[in-house]
Design a protein around this motif. Sequence first.
Motif, short mmCIF file in Angstrom:
data_model
loop_
_atom_site.label_atom_id
_atom_site.label_comp_id
_atom_site.label_asym_id
_atom_site.label_seq_id
_atom_site.Cartn_x
_atom_site.Cartn_y
_atom_site.Cartn_z
N VAL A 178 92.76 31.95 -117.61
CA VAL A 178 93.30 30.43 -117.41
C VAL A 178 91.79 29.36 -117.38
CG1 VAL A 178 94.03 28.93 -115.21
CG2 VAL A 178 94.76 31.13 -115.86
N GLU A 179 90.82 30.08 -117.23
CA GLU A 179 89.48 29.39 -117.10
C GLU A 179 89.42 28.56 -118.68
OE1 GLU A 179 84.87 30.12 -116.50
OE2 GLU A 179 86.46 31.54 -115.69
N ARG B 252 91.51 27.76 -120.84
CA ARG B 252 92.49 26.66 -121.00
C ARG B 252 91.95 25.38 -120.92
NH1 ARG B 252 94.80 30.33 -123.17
NH2 ARG B 252 96.84 31.37 -122.64
N LEU B 253 91.17 25.36 -119.82
CA LEU B 253 90.63 24.05 -119.65
C LEU B 253 89.64 23.60 -120.83
CD1 LEU B 253 90.35 21.83 -117.31
CD2 LEU B 253 88.13 23.02 -116.68
N SER C 93 91.84 22.79 -123.66
CA SER C 93 92.42 21.34 -123.77
C SER C 93 91.32 20.30 -123.86
CB SER C 93 93.04 21.17 -122.31
OG SER C 93 92.26 20.75 -121.52
N PHE C 94 90.08 20.52 -123.41
CA PHE C 94 88.90 19.74 -123.55
C PHE C 94 88.68 19.47 -124.90
CE2 PHE C 94 84.28 18.94 -123.30
CZ PHE C 94 84.36 17.84 -122.43
N ARG D 244 90.40 20.28 -127.61
CA ARG D 244 91.66 19.73 -128.40
C ARG D 244 91.84 18.19 -128.32
NH1 ARG D 244 96.28 21.78 -125.72
NH2 ARG D 244 96.03 19.97 -124.65
N ASN D 245 91.65 17.79 -127.02
CA ASN D 245 91.52 16.37 -126.85
C ASN D 245 90.63 15.52 -127.60
OD1 ASN D 245 94.04 16.36 -125.35
ND2 ASN D 245 92.98 16.32 -123.47
N THR D 246 89.44 16.17 -127.48
CA THR D 246 88.18 15.44 -128.34
C THR D 246 88.25 15.74 -129.80
OG1 THR D 246 86.82 16.61 -126.85
CG2 THR D 246 85.71 15.60 -128.32
N CYS E 50 83.69 14.28 -121.10
CA CYS E 50 82.92 14.35 -120.15
C CYS E 50 83.43 15.27 -119.10
CB CYS E 50 82.67 13.07 -119.25
SG CYS E 50 81.57 13.32 -117.80
N HIS E 51 82.47 16.42 -118.85
CA HIS E 51 82.74 17.63 -118.03
C HIS E 51 81.73 17.94 -117.07
CE1 HIS E 51 84.44 21.51 -116.63
NE2 HIS E 51 83.36 21.82 -116.95
N THR E 52 81.80 17.98 -115.76
CA THR E 52 80.74 18.26 -114.87
C THR E 52 80.75 19.45 -113.96
OG1 THR E 52 81.67 16.94 -113.00
CG2 THR E 52 80.38 15.79 -114.88
N GLU E 53 80.06 20.13 -113.87
CA GLU E 53 80.09 21.29 -112.63
C GLU E 53 78.96 20.95 -111.45
OE1 GLU E 53 79.74 25.05 -114.58
OE2 GLU E 53 81.21 24.38 -115.89
N GLY E 54 79.25 21.12 -110.29
CA GLY E 54 78.40 21.12 -109.32
C GLY E 54 78.48 19.52 -108.52
N GLN F 128 93.25 25.33 -113.31
CA GLN F 128 91.63 25.58 -113.14
C GLN F 128 90.96 24.21 -112.84
OE1 GLN F 128 90.28 28.23 -113.87
NE2 GLN F 128 88.31 27.25 -113.78
N ASN G 143 83.16 23.16 -106.67
CA ASN G 143 81.89 22.28 -106.95
C ASN G 143 81.87 21.36 -105.50
OD1 ASN G 143 81.41 22.87 -109.40
ND2 ASN G 143 82.95 21.38 -110.31
N VAL H 294 83.38 14.79 -112.69
CA VAL H 294 83.71 13.42 -113.72
C VAL H 294 84.36 14.18 -114.62
CG1 VAL H 294 83.07 11.67 -114.92
CG2 VAL H 294 81.76 12.17 -112.89
N LYS I 273 86.72 14.13 -118.07
CA LYS I 273 87.22 12.99 -119.18
C LYS I 273 87.49 14.02 -120.31
CE LYS I 273 86.80 8.80 -121.77
NZ LYS I 273 87.41 9.29 -123.16
N GLY J 31 88.42 14.02 -123.49
CA GLY J 31 88.77 13.45 -124.70
C GLY J 31 89.21 12.09 -124.63
#
Lengths: 206, 273
Positions: A64-65, A67-68, A71-72, A74-76, A169-173, B107, B115, B234, B236, B238
């Motif tokens: 499942v992890e 998949r994110l 999708s990230f 693929r969309n880009t 954009c993807h962030t952790e923390g 997810q 987070n 944050v 986004k 794509g």
Amino acid sequence: MEATKYRCNLDILSRPDGSVLFCEGKTTVIAGLYGPVEVKIQKAHIDKATVDCHYRPKSGLPGVEDRLYESFIRNTCETSLVAALFPRSAVLIMLQEMQNDKQLISCAVNAACMACLSSGIDMKFMFGAVTAFLTKDEELVLTPPIIDKDIKALFVIVFESTEGRILACHTEGCFSKEQFNQAVSICEAQCINVFKFFKQTLLDNK
Amino acid sequence: MAEQYKSLHPVKYYRDYLSHNIRPDGRVFDTFRPVILNTGSIDTADGSALSKLGQTTVVCGIKAELCKPKAESPNKGFVVPNLDLPPLCSPKFRPGPPSDQAQVLSQLINDIIENSQCIDLTDLCIFPDKLAWCLYIDFICLDFDGSVVDACIIALVGALKTVKLPFVDYDAALDNIQVNLENTRPLPVHSIPVSTTFAIFDDKIILADPTVEEENLCTGIIVIVLKDDELCCVHKPGGSPLSSDELLGCIEKSKKKVPLMRDLLKTALQDVG
């Protein structure tokens, strides 16, 4: 600040239309692109190509992890490719993780871009990703800290090459708005190097 | 006439509205839809809440089970969030295994929980290396009308605040577990994450809290999660590129929602006590 080393081998596989082995620091990903190819009826769009991304971790089955991430990426890619040129067809992007040193997502995005470039498929712009790390001492660095616990936050920012705007954009923390702003600016500066590297690689492989 | 026009030329229909700085549902670009939160809605769950964001409806139920902690983190419990998008909530979904979208959103919710550190996993430990709580956080979407993550996060916080864990006596020597159901304790919730979804229409117009129609027509989605004054996500994935100023503008707009959600939560938890 030590610069992240990029390395890349183009067309390492014979079957895909575009393939690449991409290293970012100690992180390595293999990417292959097939397209435009036949698409399943359920997934077909009448006005544009379907972009599909499959990611495989270095061991086990994708979960499942993953998949994110898929999708990230693929969309880009979907935004960047001129999908309207190939209606009722599909563009498949395969990614295989080889080695992960905390920069996996940015490395996978860069590998996907290089695979697109190497296949020669029409693109509106290139896209490059940079990972920035916020350490426990509130310092922003581009090289991954050795110990996992030293990372307070992680930013993966994808830029497009024409106007340098943020594509993904993807962030952790946890982090403050100012830190986010800083991370965007250092990633933006580094991303210029990524695009330079892309162009140099393509020139060297002519 | 407007109805036919809307189904024949949906994008043009939206553009006509947006050029007058208003959305078809009467909102301006950065207003949110009304939110309803009901906590403790399900008796059989250990914690539950129902949230409505305009028409979007999500039920969240939390079930606690006893389990053995992992060897690499002996003093930590588990949190397993899962979002179900049944065919009931939208014609987009078919019966069968979870769709890609459901997996991606599950997810994303898992990442937000991690987070924002709203649950400290060490609070879930009962006896190191032997016994810990595993919280199954299940979300069921009843009406899929856009900004589902926002609705899930509101329901999540509401449900977490109502969780009551029974006291457990564990005798390590005899490996004997005794659960005291009459004596319960609330689960400490360390922060309140507040999520805001934005949609990018025609590469430049940014709509807050989009409905499903807006999500389908737009060219990009942004999810921003704040906890107190800090950002914890944050996202986004794509879509239309944005300048960093536009992205920071979205963050600024989402800050307005934090006090609203805090008040809502306070009111919703008053009647539960």
